[in-house]
Write an enzyme that holds these catalytic residues in place. Structure first.
Site, mmCIF file in Angstrom:
data_model
loop_
_atom_site.group_PDB
_atom_site.id
_atom_site.type_symbol
_atom_site.label_atom_id
_atom_site.label_comp_id
_atom_site.label_asym_id
_atom_site.label_seq_id
_atom_site.Cartn_x
_atom_site.Cartn_y
_atom_site.Cartn_z
ATOM 1 C CG ASP A 1 5.634 3.684 1.712
ATOM 2 O OD1 ASP A 1 5.648 4.267 2.812
ATOM 3 O OD2 ASP A 1 4.639 3.634 0.978
ATOM 4 C CG PHE B 1 -1.899 1.188 1.156
ATOM 5 C CD1 PHE B 1 -3.072 1.079 0.416
ATOM 6 C CD2 PHE B 1 -1.621 2.395 1.775
ATOM 7 C CE1 PHE B 1 -3.947 2.152 0.317
ATOM 8 C CE2 PHE B 1 -2.498 3.473 1.678
ATOM 9 C CZ PHE B 1 -3.666 3.344 0.942
ATOM 10 C CE LYS C 1 -0.231 5.553 7.555
ATOM 11 N NZ LYS C 1 -1.642 5.801 7.810
HETATM 12 C C1 LIG Z 1 3.031 2.426 3.781
HETATM 13 C C2 LIG Z 1 2.125 3.555 3.417
HETATM 14 N N1 LIG Z 1 2.442 4.359 2.394
HETATM 15 C C3 LIG Z 1 1.658 5.392 2.037
HETATM 16 C C4 LIG Z 1 0.480 5.654 2.690
HETATM 17 C C5 LIG Z 1 -0.377 6.801 2.264
HETATM 18 O O1 LIG Z 1 -0.277 7.833 3.173
HETATM 19 P P1 LIG Z 1 -1.336 9.036 3.126
HETATM 20 O O2 LIG Z 1 -2.666 8.490 3.462
HETATM 21 O O3 LIG Z 1 -0.798 10.024 4.126
HETATM 22 O O4 LIG Z 1 -1.296 9.591 1.733
HETATM 23 C C6 LIG Z 1 0.102 4.835 3.774
HETATM 24 C C7 LIG Z 1 -1.163 5.074 4.484
HETATM 25 O O5 LIG Z 1 -1.721 4.215 5.126
HETATM 26 C C8 LIG Z 1 0.930 3.762 4.138
HETATM 27 O O6 LIG Z 1 0.617 2.942 5.149
#
Ligand SMILES: Cc1ncc(COP(=O)(O)O)c(C=O)c1O
Length: 399
Positions: free
Chosen positions: A226, A141, A255
């Protein structure tokens, strides 16, 4: 007279965009690991805004820093510097492998920047304009913009949004042999979460990340971690790559870094940043003094209050407690995770258990459809963990 919870819920149901289905609660305030609704019911918050509120709610240090910043300056744009922004760039660079930082407002944006950075590096620094492929993991994700959903290796997030961004491909998480086959002369970058979060709290195996690093080096591809969910202390290290001793070329954060104030960041080495020149990318709000002041405070409190140790210790306590519950409740079939990023697999009843837990005053959510996810604030105490386990047990007894 102020509106009742029922009135407000009805207005929300009428006007909220249809992509959300919030629980029928209206939160009013928080204190540490606790959230209080308008009717003064209290909930132990093991969601923390989906791994966001690293210091819990209304942390006095964060509240004070934000109050001070609000009175001074909120925003000037990236045409000018502010001291909180410079301080944060320096801290993040000193405490990671990176040399420079780009600020934005969310995880998806941080990943967008990472993909653009990788492609531009290949075309402008490595002089390999055909090296454009971005390889990501199945069940990953990466966010909800078009490039981020394209990188997200879960078809349900692609549904109805075609055409996706060209040049992305997928490989199974933790399958080194297949990843080695997929990484080739056309690969610009490989993106991976050290622990898949939304995919069900699934840690990468050390050997898998080492294989990705080696294959990227062999083919001149960049390795992107990520760390939007795993970063900023969540796993008991400031960044999860430090647990593995496998260093990426680019890392994305969001986050937890702002402790609840929106902030995203893309970090990389000078070698990689050489691909960007003035005007290559930008964000109006990214790195504003409010968000960066919040992040500086979060990082200071993590250090001064030994929250990395706390994340490791409380995480271990939580895992042990969940293992003990799994010995008595057969619905819990596996306990996974590192630090305070913990998952308990429980099949198709995960959603039901999360609702029952909420009714017992414990907030947890599900990941991957079959896993309960526990991502509490890093400030939790051992009593909080005990309370959470008791409430979860009460929920399981009602299943
Ligand atoms: C690993 C990871 N990358 C990217 C995102 C996306 O972040 P945002 O919702 O702040 O765009 C998330 C959100 O859950 C995530 O867990």
């Amino acid at each position: 007279m102020s509106q009742t919870t029922t009135d407000l819920l009805a207005i929300g149901a009428r006007h909220n965009s249809p992509n959300y289905a919030p629980a029928p609660i209206i939160f009013e305030r928080g204190e540490g690991v606790w959230l209080f609704d308008c009717e003064e019911n209290r909930y132990l918050d093991f969601v923390a805004g989906i791994a966001v509120c690293a210091l819990g709610h209304a942390h006095p240090r964060l509240t004070e820093a934000l109050r001070d910043q609000v009175e001074k300056l909120l925003h000037v744009s990236n045409m000018y510097y502010t001291a909180p922004q410079i301080e944060l760039m320096e801290t993040l660079s000193k405490r990671s492998f990176a040399d420079r930082v780009f600020f934005c407002n969310s995880g998806a944006e941080a990943n967008e920047a990472a993909f653009k950075l990788a492609r531009r590096y290949q075309s402008r620094v490595a002089n390999q304009p055909d090296k454009t492929k971005i390889l990501s993991m199945k069940a990953s994700f990466h966010g909800r913009t078009l490039a981020a959903i394209t990188a997200t290796g879960q078809p349900k997030y692609h549904d109805g949004f075609a055409p996706l961004v060209p040049g992305f491909d997928y490989t199974p998480f933790n399958d080194s042999a297949l990843a080695k086959e997929k990484i080739d002369a056309h690969t610009a970058a490989v993106v991976v979460e050290p622990i898949q979060g939304e995919g069900g709290v699934r840690p990468a195996e050390l050997e898998f990340l080492q294989t990705l690093r080696q294959a990227c080096d062999e083919h001149g591809a960049l390795l992107i971690f990520d760390e939007v969910q795993t970063g900023v202390g969540r796993t008991g290290a400031l960044f999860a790559y430090q647990n593995y001793d496998v260093t990426p070329d680019i890392m994305t954060l969001a986050k937890g870094i702002g402790g609840g104030v929106p902030l995203g960041a893309t970090l990389a080495t000078d070698k990689v940043w050489a691909g960007w020149k003035r005007g290559s990318h930008a964000s109006t709000f990214g790195g504003n003094p409010l968000a960066t002041r919040a992040a500086n405070t979060v990082l200071q409190v993590i250090e001064e209050d030994s929250l990395l140790d706390n994340a490791r210790d409380r995480g271990e306590q939580l895992r042990q407690g969940l293992l003990e519950l799994s010995s008595r409740f057969s619905v819990l079939t596996d306990v996974r995770g590192t630090g305070l990023m913990v998952g308990a697999q429980c099949g198709e009843r995960a959603g039901d258990i999360a609702v029952l837990a909420r009714e017992q005053g414990l907030l947890i959510n599900t990941a991957g459809g079959d896993t309960l996810r526990f991502v509490p604030p890093l400030v939790i105490t051992s009593e909080d963990v005990e309370q959470a386990l008791t409430r979860l047990e009460d929920a399981l007894l009602r299943l």
